[in-house]
Motif scaffolding. Sequence first.
Motif: not given
Length: 173
Positions: A82, A128, A131-132, A135-136, A139-142, A145-146
Amino acid sequence: MNIPNTITWARVLLTAVIVFLILKGFFLFAFALFLVAAISDYFDGYFARKLNQVTNFGKIFDQMSDKIFITSILIAFVELNLVPSWIVIVIVFRDTLVTTVRMAALVSNQVIAANYFGKLKTVSQMIWIVVLFLKSIGYNVYMVDDILAYVVVFFTIASGILYLGQNIRVLKG
Protein backbone atom coordinates in the motif's frame (compact mmCIF):
# COMPACT_ATOMS: atom_id res chain seq x y z
CA MET A 1 7.93 8.08 35.80
CA ASN A 2 5.74 11.10 35.10
CA ILE A 3 2.40 11.25 33.27
CA PRO A 4 3.71 12.53 29.91
CA ASN A 5 6.39 9.84 29.69
CA THR A 6 3.85 7.17 30.63
CA ILE A 7 1.65 8.34 27.76
CA THR A 8 4.64 8.18 25.41
CA TRP A 9 5.49 4.63 26.54
CA ALA A 10 1.86 3.64 25.96
CA ARG A 11 2.09 4.98 22.39
CA VAL A 12 5.18 2.84 21.74
CA LEU A 13 3.43 -0.26 23.09
CA LEU A 14 0.29 0.52 21.08
CA THR A 15 2.46 0.70 17.97
CA ALA A 16 3.27 -3.00 18.22
CA VAL A 17 -0.42 -3.85 18.57
CA ILE A 18 -1.37 -1.62 15.63
CA VAL A 19 1.27 -3.19 13.37
CA PHE A 20 0.12 -6.68 14.35
CA LEU A 21 -3.49 -5.78 13.57
CA ILE A 22 -2.55 -4.25 10.20
CA LEU A 23 -0.58 -7.32 9.18
CA LYS A 24 -3.47 -9.58 10.20
CA GLY A 25 -5.94 -7.51 8.18
CA PHE A 26 -7.85 -5.97 11.09
CA PHE A 27 -7.65 -2.49 9.61
CA LEU A 28 -10.63 -0.97 11.40
CA PHE A 29 -9.33 -1.97 14.86
CA ALA A 30 -5.82 -0.88 13.91
CA PHE A 31 -7.20 2.45 12.68
CA ALA A 32 -9.09 3.04 15.94
CA LEU A 33 -5.94 2.37 17.97
CA PHE A 34 -3.91 4.53 15.59
CA LEU A 35 -6.25 7.46 16.29
CA VAL A 36 -5.88 6.92 20.05
CA ALA A 37 -2.09 6.77 19.76
CA ALA A 38 -1.95 9.80 17.44
CA ILE A 39 -4.06 11.86 19.86
CA SER A 40 -1.83 10.75 22.73
CA ASP A 41 1.06 12.51 20.95
CA TYR A 42 -0.71 15.80 21.61
CA PHE A 43 -1.55 14.96 25.21
CA ASP A 44 1.92 13.95 26.33
CA GLY A 45 3.21 17.39 25.32
CA TYR A 46 0.18 19.13 26.77
CA PHE A 47 0.56 17.42 30.15
CA ALA A 48 4.31 17.93 30.18
CA ARG A 49 3.80 21.69 29.88
CA LYS A 50 0.64 21.91 32.01
CA LEU A 51 2.07 19.84 34.89
CA ASN A 52 5.55 21.33 34.52
CA GLN A 53 6.93 17.85 33.81
CA VAL A 54 9.06 18.69 30.79
CA THR A 55 12.22 16.57 30.95
CA ASN A 56 15.19 16.09 28.65
CA PHE A 57 14.28 12.40 28.44
CA GLY A 58 10.72 13.32 27.47
CA LYS A 59 11.88 15.72 24.75
CA ILE A 60 13.99 12.99 23.18
CA PHE A 61 11.71 10.03 23.83
CA ASP A 62 8.62 11.78 22.45
CA GLN A 63 10.40 12.40 19.16
CA MET A 64 11.75 8.84 19.03
CA SER A 65 8.34 7.39 19.83
CA ASP A 66 6.90 9.35 16.88
CA LYS A 67 9.54 7.81 14.61
CA ILE A 68 8.84 4.31 15.95
CA PHE A 69 5.09 4.85 15.62
CA ILE A 70 5.02 6.27 12.10
CA THR A 71 7.82 4.19 10.59
CA SER A 72 6.49 0.91 11.96
CA ILE A 73 3.01 1.54 10.59
CA LEU A 74 4.37 2.59 7.20
CA ILE A 75 6.56 -0.52 7.04
CA ALA A 76 3.45 -2.62 7.70
CA PHE A 77 1.73 -0.83 4.80
CA VAL A 78 4.81 -1.48 2.62
CA GLU A 79 4.46 -5.18 3.45
CA LEU A 80 0.89 -5.01 2.13
CA ASN A 81 1.98 -3.09 -1.01
CA LEU A 82 0.00 0.00 0.00
CA VAL A 83 3.08 2.23 0.34
CA PRO A 84 6.14 2.42 -1.91
CA SER A 85 9.23 1.35 0.03
CA TRP A 86 11.33 4.23 -1.32
CA ILE A 87 9.22 6.70 0.66
CA VAL A 88 9.85 4.85 3.90
CA ILE A 89 13.56 4.78 3.03
CA VAL A 90 13.51 8.60 2.64
CA ILE A 91 11.78 8.92 6.01
CA VAL A 92 14.19 6.55 7.78
CA PHE A 93 17.21 8.24 6.14
CA ARG A 94 16.09 11.69 7.30
CA ASP A 95 15.19 10.50 10.78
CA THR A 96 18.53 8.73 11.16
CA LEU A 97 20.44 11.88 10.19
CA VAL A 98 18.40 14.02 12.56
CA THR A 99 18.82 11.52 15.40
CA THR A 100 22.57 11.44 14.78
CA VAL A 101 22.72 15.23 15.12
CA ARG A 102 20.66 15.04 18.32
CA MET A 103 22.98 12.42 19.79
CA ALA A 104 26.03 14.50 18.86
CA ALA A 105 24.42 17.49 20.59
CA LEU A 106 23.81 15.41 23.71
CA VAL A 107 27.54 14.78 24.02
CA SER A 108 27.84 18.56 24.49
CA ASN A 109 24.93 18.56 26.97
CA GLN A 110 22.59 20.18 24.44
CA VAL A 111 19.06 19.00 23.83
CA ILE A 112 17.67 19.98 20.46
CA ALA A 113 13.91 20.24 20.43
CA ALA A 114 11.83 19.57 17.34
CA ASN A 115 11.31 22.54 15.05
CA TYR A 116 8.07 23.70 13.47
CA PHE A 117 8.87 22.18 10.09
CA GLY A 118 9.55 18.83 11.77
CA LYS A 119 6.13 19.03 13.38
CA LEU A 120 4.58 19.68 9.95
CA LYS A 121 6.41 16.60 8.68
CA THR A 122 4.93 14.49 11.48
CA VAL A 123 1.42 15.87 10.95
CA SER A 124 1.61 15.26 7.18
CA GLN A 125 2.74 11.69 7.84
CA MET A 126 -0.13 11.09 10.25
CA ILE A 127 -2.67 12.54 7.81
CA TRP A 128 -1.26 10.29 5.08
CA ILE A 129 -1.58 7.27 7.37
CA VAL A 130 -5.22 8.18 8.08
CA VAL A 131 -5.88 8.19 4.33
CA LEU A 132 -4.03 4.87 3.97
CA PHE A 133 -6.26 3.38 6.67
CA LEU A 134 -9.35 4.73 4.93
CA LYS A 135 -8.14 3.14 1.71
CA SER A 136 -7.43 -0.16 3.48
CA ILE A 137 -10.95 -0.36 4.91
CA GLY A 138 -12.51 0.23 1.51
CA TYR A 139 -12.94 3.96 1.01
CA ASN A 140 -12.13 5.25 -2.44
CA VAL A 141 -9.60 7.99 -1.69
CA TYR A 142 -9.04 8.61 -5.40
CA MET A 143 -5.52 10.03 -5.76
CA VAL A 144 -5.41 11.69 -2.35
CA ASP A 145 -3.09 9.01 -0.98
CA ASP A 146 -0.65 9.51 -3.88
CA ILE A 147 -0.69 13.29 -3.53
CA LEU A 148 -0.17 13.05 0.23
CA ALA A 149 2.75 10.67 -0.33
CA TYR A 150 4.56 13.42 -2.23
CA VAL A 151 3.60 16.03 0.38
CA VAL A 152 5.14 13.75 3.01
CA VAL A 153 8.31 13.34 0.95
CA PHE A 154 8.54 17.13 0.51
CA PHE A 155 8.14 17.88 4.23
CA THR A 156 10.46 15.03 5.17
CA ILE A 157 13.29 16.25 2.95
CA ALA A 158 12.71 19.96 3.60
CA SER A 159 12.55 19.52 7.38
CA GLY A 160 15.72 17.42 7.31
CA ILE A 161 17.62 20.04 5.31
CA LEU A 162 16.34 22.83 7.57
CA TYR A 163 17.21 20.86 10.69
CA LEU A 164 20.75 20.19 9.50
CA GLY A 165 21.16 23.86 8.56
CA GLN A 166 19.88 25.08 11.95
CA ASN A 167 22.27 22.76 13.77
CA ILE A 168 25.39 23.16 11.63
CA ARG A 169 27.42 23.94 14.76
CA VAL A 170 26.83 20.39 15.97
CA LEU A 171 27.89 18.97 12.60
CA LYS A 172 31.16 20.90 12.72
CA GLY A 173 32.06 19.06 15.91
